[in-house]
Scaffold this motif. Sequence first.
Motif, PDB file in Angstrom:
ATOM      1  N   ASN A   1     -16.351  36.874  -2.111  1.00 19.08           N
ATOM      2  CA  ASN A   1     -17.794  36.800  -2.303  1.00 19.08           C
ATOM      3  C   ASN A   1     -18.286  35.572  -1.543  1.00 19.08           C
ATOM      4  OD1 ASN A   1     -17.332  34.513  -3.929  1.00 19.08           O
ATOM      5  ND2 ASN A   1     -17.450  35.665  -5.819  1.00 19.08           N
ATOM      6  N   PHE A   2     -19.573  35.353  -1.532  1.00 14.91           N
ATOM      7  CA  PHE A   2     -20.129  34.267  -0.724  1.00 14.91           C
ATOM      8  C   PHE A   2     -19.558  32.909  -1.118  1.00 14.91           C
ATOM      9  CE2 PHE A   2     -23.343  30.990   0.125  1.00 14.91           C
ATOM     10  CZ  PHE A   2     -23.397  31.095   1.512  1.00 14.91           C
ATOM     11  N   ALA A   3     -19.505  32.617  -2.408  1.00 16.99           N
ATOM     12  CA  ALA A   3     -19.022  31.308  -2.863  1.00 16.99           C
ATOM     13  C   ALA A   3     -17.567  31.081  -2.451  1.00 16.99           C
ATOM     14  CB  ALA A   3     -19.166  31.189  -4.379  1.00 16.99           C
ATOM     15  N   ASN A   4     -16.724  32.074  -2.658  1.00 15.03           N
ATOM     16  CA  ASN A   4     -15.314  31.930  -2.290  1.00 15.03           C
ATOM     17  C   ASN A   4     -15.122  31.861  -0.772  1.00 15.03           C
ATOM     18  OD1 ASN A   4     -14.464  31.853  -4.927  1.00 15.03           O
ATOM     19  ND2 ASN A   4     -13.933  34.012  -5.023  1.00 15.03           N
ATOM     20  N   LEU A   5     -15.949  32.588  -0.042  1.00 20.18           N
ATOM     21  CA  LEU A   5     -15.867  32.547   1.419  1.00 20.18           C
ATOM     22  C   LEU A   5     -16.225  31.147   1.932  1.00 20.18           C
ATOM     23  CD1 LEU A   5     -15.361  34.070   4.026  1.00 20.18           C
ATOM     24  CD2 LEU A   5     -17.768  34.760   4.006  1.00 20.18           C
ATOM     25  N   VAL A   6     -17.260  30.548   1.380  1.00 19.32           N
ATOM     26  CA  VAL A   6     -17.648  29.189   1.762  1.00 19.32           C
ATOM     27  C   VAL A   6     -16.494  28.222   1.485  1.00 19.32           C
ATOM     28  CG1 VAL A   6     -19.173  27.263   1.149  1.00 19.32           C
ATOM     29  CG2 VAL A   6     -20.126  29.545   1.518  1.00 19.32           C
ATOM     30  N   ALA A   7     -15.871  28.348   0.316  1.00 20.59           N
ATOM     31  CA  ALA A   7     -14.763  27.459  -0.043  1.00 20.59           C
ATOM     32  C   ALA A   7     -13.571  27.658   0.894  1.00 20.59           C
ATOM     33  CB  ALA A   7     -14.343  27.699  -1.490  1.00 20.59           C
ATOM     34  N   ARG A   8     -13.258  28.892   1.226  1.00 20.40           N
ATOM     35  CA  ARG A   8     -12.131  29.146   2.130  1.00 20.40           C
ATOM     36  C   ARG A   8     -12.393  28.558   3.514  1.00 20.40           C
ATOM     37  NH1 ARG A   8     -11.037  35.420   0.601  1.00 20.40           N
ATOM     38  NH2 ARG A   8     -10.384  35.026  -1.523  1.00 20.40           N
ATOM     39  N   CYS A   9     -13.596  28.743   4.003  1.00 21.91           N
ATOM     40  CA  CYS A   9     -13.939  28.197   5.324  1.00 21.91           C
ATOM     41  C   CYS A   9     -13.898  26.674   5.310  1.00 21.91           C
ATOM     42  CB  CYS A   9     -15.323  28.666   5.755  1.00 21.91           C
ATOM     43  SG  CYS A   9     -15.398  30.430   6.119  1.00 21.91           S
ATOM     44  N   GLY A  10     -14.221  26.087   4.178  1.00 22.03           N
ATOM     45  CA  GLY A  10     -14.245  24.634   4.066  1.00 22.03           C
ATOM     46  C   GLY A  10     -12.891  23.992   3.878  1.00 22.03           C
ATOM     47  N   GLY A  11     -11.872  24.764   3.571  1.00 26.16           N
ATOM     48  CA  GLY A  11     -10.523  24.217   3.398  1.00 26.16           C
ATOM     49  C   GLY A  11     -10.164  23.975   1.948  1.00 26.16           C
ATOM     50  N   GLN A  12     -10.147  25.044   1.160  1.00 27.07           N
ATOM     51  CA  GLN A  12      -9.803  24.941  -0.258  1.00 27.07           C
ATOM     52  C   GLN A  12      -8.443  24.285  -0.452  1.00 27.07           C
ATOM     53  OE1 GLN A  12     -10.281  28.902  -1.819  1.00 27.07           O
ATOM     54  NE2 GLN A  12     -11.342  28.152  -3.603  1.00 27.07           N
ATOM     55  N   TRP A  13      -8.350  23.382  -1.424  1.00 25.52           N
ATOM     56  CA  TRP A  13      -7.101  22.675  -1.695  1.00 25.52           C
ATOM     57  C   TRP A  13      -6.085  23.550  -2.429  1.00 25.52           C
ATOM     58  CZ3 TRP A  13      -8.350  17.035  -3.551  1.00 25.52           C
ATOM     59  CH2 TRP A  13      -8.989  16.351  -2.513  1.00 25.52           C
ATOM     60  N   GLN A  14      -6.546  24.576  -3.093  1.00 21.57           N
ATOM     61  CA  GLN A  14      -5.681  25.478  -3.852  1.00 21.57           C
ATOM     62  C   GLN A  14      -4.763  24.717  -4.811  1.00 21.57           C
ATOM     63  OE1 GLN A  14      -5.936  28.747  -3.977  1.00 21.57           O
ATOM     64  NE2 GLN A  14      -7.507  28.903  -2.423  1.00 21.57           N
ATOM     65  N   GLN A  15      -3.449  24.885  -4.675  1.00 21.05           N
ATOM     66  CA  GLN A  15      -2.481  24.295  -5.611  1.00 21.05           C
ATOM     67  C   GLN A  15      -2.076  22.863  -5.260  1.00 21.05           C
ATOM     68  OE1 GLN A  15      -1.518  25.608  -8.427  1.00 21.05           O
ATOM     69  NE2 GLN A  15      -2.494  27.583  -8.149  1.00 21.05           N
ATOM     70  N   TRP A  16      -2.549  22.321  -4.141  1.00 21.72           N
ATOM     71  CA  TRP A  16      -2.118  20.990  -3.706  1.00 21.72           C
ATOM     72  C   TRP A  16      -2.247  19.932  -4.804  1.00 21.72           C
ATOM     73  CZ3 TRP A  16      -4.789  16.365  -3.000  1.00 21.72           C
ATOM     74  CH2 TRP A  16      -4.043  15.353  -2.382  1.00 21.72           C
ATOM     75  N   PRO A  17      -3.355  19.837  -5.553  1.00 25.46           N
ATOM     76  CA  PRO A  17      -3.456  18.781  -6.569  1.00 25.46           C
ATOM     77  C   PRO A  17      -2.441  18.900  -7.702  1.00 25.46           C
ATOM     78  CG  PRO A  17      -5.625  19.644  -6.047  1.00 25.46           C
ATOM     79  CD  PRO A  17      -4.615  20.567  -5.420  1.00 25.46           C
ATOM     80  N   ALA A  18      -1.844  20.058  -7.888  1.00 21.58           N
ATOM     81  CA  ALA A  18      -0.911  20.255  -9.006  1.00 21.58           C
ATOM     82  C   ALA A  18       0.251  19.266  -8.968  1.00 21.58           C
ATOM     83  CB  ALA A  18      -0.376  21.685  -9.005  1.00 21.58           C
ATOM     84  N   SER A  19       0.631  18.813  -7.790  1.00 21.31           N
ATOM     85  CA  SER A  19       1.736  17.864  -7.664  1.00 21.31           C
ATOM     86  C   SER A  19       1.348  16.438  -8.031  1.00 21.31           C
ATOM     87  CB  SER A  19       2.256  17.858  -6.214  1.00 21.31           C
ATOM     88  OG  SER A  19       2.720  19.123  -5.861  1.00 21.31           O
ATOM     89  N   PHE A  20       0.054  16.159  -8.127  1.00 22.75           N
ATOM     90  CA  PHE A  20      -0.407  14.789  -8.314  1.00 22.75           C
ATOM     91  C   PHE A  20      -1.291  14.588  -9.548  1.00 22.75           C
ATOM     92  CE2 PHE A  20      -0.068  15.769  -3.763  1.00 22.75           C
ATOM     93  CZ  PHE A  20       0.962  14.914  -3.423  1.00 22.75           C
ATOM     94  N   ALA A  21      -2.165  15.536  -9.817  1.00 21.35           N
ATOM     95  CA  ALA A  21      -3.111  15.392 -10.925  1.00 21.35           C
ATOM     96  C   ALA A  21      -2.363  15.327 -12.250  1.00 21.35           C
ATOM     97  CB  ALA A  21      -4.100  16.553 -10.932  1.00 21.35           C
ATOM     98  N   HIS A  22      -2.913  14.570 -13.191  1.00 22.43           N
ATOM     99  CA  HIS A  22      -2.319  14.510 -14.530  1.00 22.43           C
ATOM    100  C   HIS A  22      -2.422  15.870 -15.214  1.00 22.43           C
ATOM    101  CE1 HIS A  22      -3.467  10.281 -13.661  1.00 22.43           C
ATOM    102  NE2 HIS A  22      -2.288  10.043 -14.207  1.00 22.43           N
ATOM    103  N   GLN A  23      -3.477  16.593 -14.869  1.00 26.11           N
ATOM    104  CA  GLN A  23      -3.690  17.925 -15.440  1.00 26.11           C
ATOM    105  C   GLN A  23      -4.255  18.821 -14.347  1.00 26.11           C
ATOM    106  OE1 GLN A  23      -7.051  18.391 -18.159  1.00 26.11           O
ATOM    107  NE2 GLN A  23      -5.691  19.485 -19.548  1.00 26.11           N
ATOM    108  N   HIS A  24      -3.703  20.007 -14.209  1.00 28.93           N
ATOM    109  CA  HIS A  24      -4.144  20.970 -13.198  1.00 28.93           C
ATOM    110  C   HIS A  24      -4.310  22.308 -13.903  1.00 28.93           C
ATOM    111  CE1 HIS A  24      -4.427  22.830  -9.213  1.00 28.93           C
ATOM    112  NE2 HIS A  24      -3.555  23.733  -9.630  1.00 28.93           N
TER     113      HIS A  24
END
Length: 182
Positions: A122-145
Amino acid sequence: MTTSINKAANNNQPQLQVVWVGGALDKYTQLLRQFVGPNQHYFQWFEYAALARWLRQHQQEPVLLIGHSYGASTAAAVVAAGHPVQQLITIDPVSWRKPDGWAVRQYAGLWQNYLAADARLNFANLVARCGGQWQQWPASFAHQHKLLQADHATVVARALLDWRAEQQTQAASEPKPQPLQG
């Protein structure tokens, strides 16, 4: 819908400063800005220097920093640059460059990341994908993901509802002071 998150100031503790950083389209969509309450602070995603300056000026106060999309990336980058906050909430961060994850974790007393798990096109997800979504990357660092069943736009309200419910659960489980027996 406007929701306030400020906590009442305790006699011995300064009031929690709540700071919001909106994403690239927040100026138009108000996805994050709609939640900014009185006496809270709002920055746009490109106001890195202004946010860093504000955090330096308030470094002795507890700060809750909340960002969405590019705003979450900006918030995390400012924290990683050595600006400590009590709590950092990143909501579906987006950018092609990521900050040093260990530095974000070090300077955020608590880093909570919320990921939009709805991958529908959808439009919102397309904008995020084009912008470079971090996806699972923070899971290795954030205290909570946490993964939330929401798209890039609706994840804001879902994350804040989830966060608020968690805060209420923690407050309810804290021991209550007992009256003195005489």
